[in-house]
Design a protein around this motif. Structure first.
Motif, PDB file in Angstrom:
ATOM      1  N   GLU A  83      -9.391   3.440   8.785  1.00  0.00           N
ATOM      2  CA  GLU A  83      -8.163   2.766   8.339  1.00  0.00           C
ATOM      3  C   GLU A  83      -7.215   3.821   7.787  1.00  0.00           C
ATOM      4  O   GLU A  83      -7.537   4.495   6.811  1.00  0.00           O
ATOM      5  N   VAL A  84      -6.070   3.967   8.431  1.00  0.00           N
ATOM      6  CA  VAL A  84      -5.025   4.859   7.934  1.00  0.00           C
ATOM      7  C   VAL A  84      -4.019   4.003   7.183  1.00  0.00           C
ATOM      8  O   VAL A  84      -3.450   3.059   7.739  1.00  0.00           O
ATOM      9  N   ARG A  85      -3.810   4.327   5.916  1.00  0.00           N
ATOM     10  CA  ARG A  85      -2.902   3.543   5.076  1.00  0.00           C
ATOM     11  C   ARG A  85      -1.730   4.417   4.627  1.00  0.00           C
ATOM     12  O   ARG A  85      -1.895   5.319   3.812  1.00  0.00           O
ATOM     13  N   TYR A  92      12.217   0.608   2.671  1.00  0.00           N
ATOM     14  CA  TYR A  92      12.354  -0.849   2.765  1.00  0.00           C
ATOM     15  C   TYR A  92      12.157  -1.272   4.219  1.00  0.00           C
ATOM     16  O   TYR A  92      13.083  -1.278   5.025  1.00  0.00           O
ATOM     17  N   HIS A  93      10.913  -1.623   4.531  1.00  0.00           N
ATOM     18  CA  HIS A  93      10.509  -1.916   5.904  1.00  0.00           C
ATOM     19  C   HIS A  93       9.842  -3.279   5.953  1.00  0.00           C
ATOM     20  O   HIS A  93       9.186  -3.709   4.988  1.00  0.00           O
ATOM     21  N   GLY A  94       9.980  -3.942   7.082  1.00  0.00           N
ATOM     22  CA  GLY A  94       9.405  -5.273   7.238  1.00  0.00           C
ATOM     23  C   GLY A  94       7.895  -5.303   7.080  1.00  0.00           C
ATOM     24  O   GLY A  94       7.316  -6.338   6.733  1.00  0.00           O
ATOM     25  N   GLY A  95       7.266  -4.166   7.342  1.00  0.00           N
ATOM     26  CA  GLY A  95       5.809  -4.097   7.234  1.00  0.00           C
ATOM     27  C   GLY A  95       5.318  -3.940   5.805  1.00  0.00           C
ATOM     28  O   GLY A  95       4.100  -3.953   5.568  1.00  0.00           O
ATOM     29  N   GLY A  96       6.248  -3.802   4.861  1.00  0.00           N
ATOM     30  CA  GLY A  96       5.865  -3.670   3.466  1.00  0.00           C
ATOM     31  C   GLY A  96       5.639  -2.231   3.053  1.00  0.00           C
ATOM     32  O   GLY A  96       5.694  -1.314   3.877  1.00  0.00           O
ATOM     33  N   PRO A  97       5.352  -2.004   1.773  1.00  0.00           N
ATOM     34  CA  PRO A  97       5.188  -0.637   1.261  1.00  0.00           C
ATOM     35  C   PRO A  97       3.865   0.014   1.665  1.00  0.00           C
ATOM     36  O   PRO A  97       3.736   1.234   1.595  1.00  0.00           O
ATOM     37  N   ILE A  98       2.876  -0.778   2.055  1.00  0.00           N
ATOM     38  CA  ILE A  98       1.583  -0.236   2.494  1.00  0.00           C
ATOM     39  C   ILE A  98       1.279  -0.800   3.877  1.00  0.00           C
ATOM     40  O   ILE A  98       1.119  -2.009   4.056  1.00  0.00           O
TER      41      ILE A  98
END
Length: 215
Positions: A83-85, A92-98
């Motif tokens: 898992e690469v986090r 500010y991205h639709g995928g969130g901060p993580i």
């Protein structure tokens, strides 16, 4: 839950990435955690800036994973869940901060082979300069022939007429091209400004820019 004594982890520890290159490849992952009972390796990479960093097939993370696998003494031919986090609190991205990319070491083997070949070519002195988003913060871009040629191509491209009516797909593609061109032009602008400032501070005249004020 896994036994805490069974966990293996690293924080800001340099790793040697032997599959990328047996001597000159290394990196310092922000942090990683290996859970043997789940056969799972989690790699965190913190990015402080605003610019989006894609977690999917992230080259930096792929290189780090090679080094971590070597550090752990794991066999890369035996699949390990990955898992690469990517952590970006200021993007500010639709995928969130993580954002998480799930893969396995088996899927990364072709990437390692490609990176190993690239490293060999680069160190042979016969590699070609290839422009891209990786040039954005390069301190040598002002003197890079490939990057300057790229800038000229952009100037030519933006002068080409574009139909007023575009399909949604064509519009999306055109917007991507424009945004990439703007980033490249911004890089050229800051590179040229640095050269102009240096020349003026040295007492030389730069035609049409002699009004440039150096702070």
């Amino acid at each position: 839950d896994p036994d805490i004594n069974d966990l293996k982890f690293g924080i800001e520890k340099q790793v040697q990435c032997f599959r990328i290159h047996n001597k000159h490849a290394y990196g310092t992952p922000d942090s990683w955690l290996y859970i043997p009972s789940r056969n799972l390796l989690i790699v965190w990479d913190f990015k402080y800036g605003h610019l989006f960093v894609d977690e999917y097939e992230n080259p930096q993370a792929i290189i780090y994973i090679d080094g971590i696998i070597s550090t752990l003494g794991l066999d890369p031919k035996k699949p390990v869940n990955i898992e690469v986090r990517i952590v970006q609190p200021r993007c500010y991205h639709g995928g969130g901060p993580i954002r998480v990319w799930k893969t396995t070491t088996a899927e990364l083997i072709p990437h390692w082979k490609r990176l190993n070949l690239a490293a060999k070519i680069a160190l042979s002195g016969e590699g070609r300069c290839v422009t891209g988003s990786h040039c954005r913060r390069c301190q040598a871009r002002h003197g890079c022939e490939a990057y300057l040629r790229y800038g000229i191509d952009i100037y030519t491209c933006v002068m080409d007429p574009v139909p007023h009516e575009l399909s949604p797909a064509a519009l999306g593609l055109q917007l991507i091209v424009v945004e990439q061109a703007m980033e490249a032009l911004k890089g050229l602008q800051t590179g040229y400004q640095a050269q102009v400032e240096s020349l003026i501070k040295g007492g030389k005249v730069v035609p049409m820019w002699d009004q440039f004020i150096c702070l």
